[in-house]
Design a protein around this motif. Sequence first.
Motif, PDB file in Angstrom:
ATOM      1  N   MET A 119      79.685  42.037  14.448  1.00 47.94           N
ATOM      2  CA  MET A 119      78.508  42.838  14.812  1.00 47.94           C
ATOM      3  C   MET A 119      77.365  42.530  13.827  1.00 47.94           C
ATOM      4  SD  MET A 119      78.372  47.014  14.774  1.00 47.94           S
ATOM      5  CE  MET A 119      78.889  47.549  16.352  1.00 47.94           C
ATOM      6  N   PRO A 120      76.170  42.162  14.326  1.00 39.43           N
ATOM      7  CA  PRO A 120      75.070  41.896  13.379  1.00 39.43           C
ATOM      8  C   PRO A 120      74.658  43.168  12.633  1.00 39.43           C
ATOM      9  CG  PRO A 120      74.251  41.902  15.642  1.00 39.43           C
ATOM     10  CD  PRO A 120      75.753  42.049  15.733  1.00 39.43           C
ATOM     11  N   ALA A 121      74.024  42.965  11.480  1.00 42.14           N
ATOM     12  CA  ALA A 121      73.696  44.108  10.615  1.00 42.14           C
ATOM     13  C   ALA A 121      72.188  44.225  10.407  1.00 42.14           C
ATOM     14  CB  ALA A 121      74.379  43.926   9.263  1.00 42.14           C
ATOM     15  N   VAL A 122      71.766  45.443  10.056  1.00 36.34           N
ATOM     16  CA  VAL A 122      70.374  45.675   9.664  1.00 36.34           C
ATOM     17  C   VAL A 122      70.354  45.919   8.155  1.00 36.34           C
ATOM     18  CG1 VAL A 122      68.345  47.169   9.895  1.00 36.34           C
ATOM     19  CG2 VAL A 122      69.831  46.775  11.881  1.00 36.34           C
ATOM     20  N   ASP A 123      69.525  45.145   7.448  1.00 33.28           N
ATOM     21  CA  ASP A 123      69.340  45.388   6.011  1.00 33.28           C
ATOM     22  C   ASP A 123      67.835  45.566   5.751  1.00 33.28           C
ATOM     23  OD1 ASP A 123      69.920  45.767   3.373  1.00 33.28           O
ATOM     24  OD2 ASP A 123      70.877  43.820   3.065  1.00 33.28           O
ATOM     25  N   ILE A 124      67.535  46.160   4.616  1.00 33.22           N
ATOM     26  CA  ILE A 124      66.132  46.461   4.313  1.00 33.22           C
ATOM     27  C   ILE A 124      65.798  45.985   2.906  1.00 33.22           C
ATOM     28  CG2 ILE A 124      64.420  48.319   4.079  1.00 33.22           C
ATOM     29  CD1 ILE A 124      65.975  49.834   6.223  1.00 33.22           C
ATOM     30  N   CYS A 125      64.746  45.172   2.822  1.00 31.34           N
ATOM     31  CA  CYS A 125      64.258  44.691   1.534  1.00 31.34           C
ATOM     32  C   CYS A 125      63.045  45.568   1.187  1.00 31.34           C
ATOM     33  CB  CYS A 125      63.865  43.221   1.684  1.00 31.34           C
ATOM     34  SG  CYS A 125      63.081  42.546   0.232  1.00 31.34           S
ATOM     35  N   PHE A 126      63.160  46.355   0.116  1.00 35.61           N
ATOM     36  CA  PHE A 126      62.154  47.379  -0.180  1.00 35.61           C
ATOM     37  C   PHE A 126      60.807  46.818  -0.657  1.00 35.61           C
ATOM     38  CE2 PHE A 126      65.914  50.356  -1.123  1.00 35.61           C
ATOM     39  CZ  PHE A 126      65.854  50.915   0.145  1.00 35.61           C
ATOM     40  N   SER A 127      60.820  45.578  -1.116  1.00 34.24           N
ATOM     41  CA  SER A 127      59.569  44.978  -1.606  1.00 34.24           C
ATOM     42  C   SER A 127      59.675  43.457  -1.507  1.00 34.24           C
ATOM     43  CB  SER A 127      59.357  45.373  -3.079  1.00 34.24           C
ATOM     44  OG  SER A 127      58.590  44.389  -3.738  1.00 34.24           O
ATOM     45  N   LEU A 161      66.546  41.594   8.910  1.00 33.63           N
ATOM     46  CA  LEU A 161      66.089  42.027   7.595  1.00 33.63           C
ATOM     47  C   LEU A 161      64.691  42.614   7.739  1.00 33.63           C
ATOM     48  CD1 LEU A 161      66.633  42.170   4.528  1.00 33.63           C
ATOM     49  CD2 LEU A 161      65.391  40.013   4.311  1.00 33.63           C
ATOM     50  N   VAL A 162      64.562  43.907   7.461  1.00 33.38           N
ATOM     51  CA  VAL A 162      63.243  44.543   7.467  1.00 33.38           C
ATOM     52  C   VAL A 162      62.603  44.251   6.112  1.00 33.38           C
ATOM     53  CG1 VAL A 162      61.989  46.730   7.629  1.00 33.38           C
ATOM     54  CG2 VAL A 162      64.063  46.380   9.012  1.00 33.38           C
ATOM     55  N   VAL A 163      61.460  43.560   6.129  1.00 33.30           N
ATOM     56  CA  VAL A 163      60.779  43.228   4.876  1.00 33.30           C
ATOM     57  C   VAL A 163      59.606  44.208   4.706  1.00 33.30           C
ATOM     58  CG1 VAL A 163      59.549  41.450   3.579  1.00 33.30           C
ATOM     59  CG2 VAL A 163      61.404  40.798   5.146  1.00 33.30           C
ATOM     60  N   CYS A 164      59.770  45.145   3.804  1.00 35.67           N
ATOM     61  CA  CYS A 164      58.721  46.144   3.555  1.00 35.67           C
ATOM     62  C   CYS A 164      57.650  45.507   2.671  1.00 35.67           C
ATOM     63  CB  CYS A 164      59.303  47.355   2.825  1.00 35.67           C
ATOM     64  SG  CYS A 164      60.575  48.202   3.778  1.00 35.67           S
ATOM     65  N   ALA A 165      56.398  45.612   3.096  1.00 37.10           N
ATOM     66  CA  ALA A 165      55.316  45.000   2.310  1.00 37.10           C
ATOM     67  C   ALA A 165      55.104  45.739   0.990  1.00 37.10           C
ATOM     68  CB  ALA A 165      54.031  44.992   3.124  1.00 37.10           C
ATOM     69  N   GLY A 166      55.376  47.057   1.000  1.00 39.33           N
ATOM     70  CA  GLY A 166      55.197  47.827  -0.237  1.00 39.33           C
ATOM     71  C   GLY A 166      53.754  47.822  -0.695  1.00 39.33           C
ATOM     72  N   TRP A 167      53.582  48.137  -1.972  1.00 39.83           N
ATOM     73  CA  TRP A 167      52.231  48.116  -2.547  1.00 39.83           C
ATOM     74  C   TRP A 167      52.273  47.359  -3.869  1.00 39.83           C
ATOM     75  CZ3 TRP A 167      47.432  48.750  -0.920  1.00 39.83           C
ATOM     76  CH2 TRP A 167      46.409  48.808  -1.875  1.00 39.83           C
ATOM     77  N   LYS A 168      51.710  46.160  -3.884  1.00 41.98           N
ATOM     78  CA  LYS A 168      51.681  45.316  -5.086  1.00 41.98           C
ATOM     79  C   LYS A 168      53.066  45.222  -5.726  1.00 41.98           C
ATOM     80  CE  LYS A 168      46.802  46.011  -5.705  1.00 41.98           C
ATOM     81  NZ  LYS A 168      45.668  46.390  -6.518  1.00 41.98           N
ATOM     82  N   THR A 210      74.394  49.086  18.566  1.00 45.40           N
ATOM     83  CA  THR A 210      74.900  47.706  18.669  1.00 45.40           C
ATOM     84  C   THR A 210      74.836  46.933  17.349  1.00 45.40           C
ATOM     85  OG1 THR A 210      72.728  47.226  19.585  1.00 45.40           O
ATOM     86  CG2 THR A 210      74.558  47.263  21.143  1.00 45.40           C
ATOM     87  N   PHE A 211      74.333  47.548  16.290  1.00 41.93           N
ATOM     88  CA  PHE A 211      74.230  46.868  14.984  1.00 41.93           C
ATOM     89  C   PHE A 211      74.990  47.665  13.930  1.00 41.93           C
ATOM     90  CE2 PHE A 211      70.924  44.673  17.122  1.00 41.93           C
ATOM     91  CZ  PHE A 211      70.583  43.552  16.383  1.00 41.93           C
ATOM     92  N   ASP A 212      75.431  46.957  12.896  1.00 44.99           N
ATOM     93  CA  ASP A 212      76.006  47.634  11.734  1.00 44.99           C
ATOM     94  C   ASP A 212      74.844  48.185  10.892  1.00 44.99           C
ATOM     95  OD1 ASP A 212      76.997  48.348   9.314  1.00 44.99           O
ATOM     96  OD2 ASP A 212      77.786  46.364   8.785  1.00 44.99           O
ATOM     97  N   VAL A 213      74.734  49.494  10.839  1.00 45.45           N
ATOM     98  CA  VAL A 213      73.658  50.106  10.049  1.00 45.45           C
ATOM     99  C   VAL A 213      74.242  50.945   8.915  1.00 45.45           C
ATOM    100  CG1 VAL A 213      71.945  50.102  11.910  1.00 45.45           C
ATOM    101  CG2 VAL A 213      73.462  52.065  11.676  1.00 45.45           C
ATOM    102  N   ARG A 214      75.495  50.614   8.547  1.00 44.98           N
ATOM    103  CA  ARG A 214      76.180  51.430   7.535  1.00 44.98           C
ATOM    104  C   ARG A 214      76.544  50.651   6.277  1.00 44.98           C
ATOM    105  NH1 ARG A 214      77.860  53.472  12.286  1.00 44.98           N
ATOM    106  NH2 ARG A 214      77.405  55.691  12.571  1.00 44.98           N
ATOM    107  N   SER A 215      76.545  49.305   6.359  1.00 45.13           N
ATOM    108  CA  SER A 215      77.122  48.590   5.219  1.00 45.13           C
ATOM    109  C   SER A 215      76.109  48.295   4.107  1.00 45.13           C
ATOM    110  CB  SER A 215      77.813  47.311   5.683  1.00 45.13           C
ATOM    111  OG  SER A 215      76.901  46.523   6.386  1.00 45.13           O
ATOM    112  N   SER A 216      74.819  48.562   4.348  1.00 49.48           N
ATOM    113  CA  SER A 216      73.846  48.352   3.270  1.00 49.48           C
ATOM    114  C   SER A 216      73.358  49.708   2.763  1.00 49.48           C
ATOM    115  CB  SER A 216      72.663  47.533   3.820  1.00 49.48           C
ATOM    116  OG  SER A 216      71.448  47.959   3.266  1.00 49.48           O
ATOM    117  N   ASP A 217      73.377  49.898   1.450  1.00 46.13           N
ATOM    118  CA  ASP A 217      72.876  51.160   0.876  1.00 46.13           C
ATOM    119  C   ASP A 217      71.389  51.344   1.177  1.00 46.13           C
ATOM    120  OD1 ASP A 217      75.360  51.655  -0.104  1.00 46.13           O
ATOM    121  OD2 ASP A 217      74.775  51.761  -2.221  1.00 46.13           O
TER     122      ASP A 217
END
Length: 236
Positions: A1-9, A142-149, A170-177
């Motif tokens: 199952m594909p996963a969703v991860d998030i890059c905060f900056s 991978l959600v790439v958050c633009a953040g601020w500077k 349909t995605f793994d949304v549990r394995s990334s903190d």
Amino acid sequence: MPAVDICFSPELLPLYKLEGRVAVIVDILRATSSIVTALANGVTHVFAVAELDECTALGRQHGCLTAAERNGVQAEGFDLGNSPFGYLDGAIVTRGRAVAISTTNGTQALRRSLGADAIIIGSFLNLQAVADFARGQQKDVLVVCAGWKGQFCLEDTVFGGALAERLADTFDVRSSDATLAARHLWQQARPDLSGYLLQSAHVRRLNHLEAHKDFEFCLRLDEYPATLPIWREDRL
Ligand code: 3SL
């Protein structure tokens, strides 16, 4: 199952693998919301660049409009700033034109994500289009958050949580903190998104710039459910 991860900056991007993934670039306030609004309202395509001089050069080369913002303010010598209303009721006719855009964080995040298999633009305005595209690809997201500077931004992360919720069937949304944390934030924010995000630092910055109506507009959920800016070669 594909996963969703998030890059905060974007500063954290070297820690993530882009190859094989769909990168969703998000700068809710306001770059990605403005790009979605532009394309939903007749702009033919968008060149997104990191530097102001590249933006000017593209404007000359392609005879297109130029839009640029630094520190929330329209940069001098450009046709447009970074308000979505520039593409709605602005003084300049944008329908049928191409636009070259450079912003403080949003377009930089995009340029740093070019190693991904697919690069798309996300905002609350086109959340459904982003979710539909991700489902169709069946690749890790991978959600790439633009953040601020380089720093964390609440509104971009809340969007990541909203997207993860839409994909949870349909995605793994549990394995990334990071994704877990973003989903918690979204659950807190959802009943009163605008009230919740009033706490964010960038909203305070925008309010000083009298851009409060931009803030309200950028939080409209699924305003453009079929608009999906996709990076192809050198443009959206
Ligand atoms: O940083 C950016 O890319 C902009 O979206 C910031 S602002 O909302 O125009 O201030």
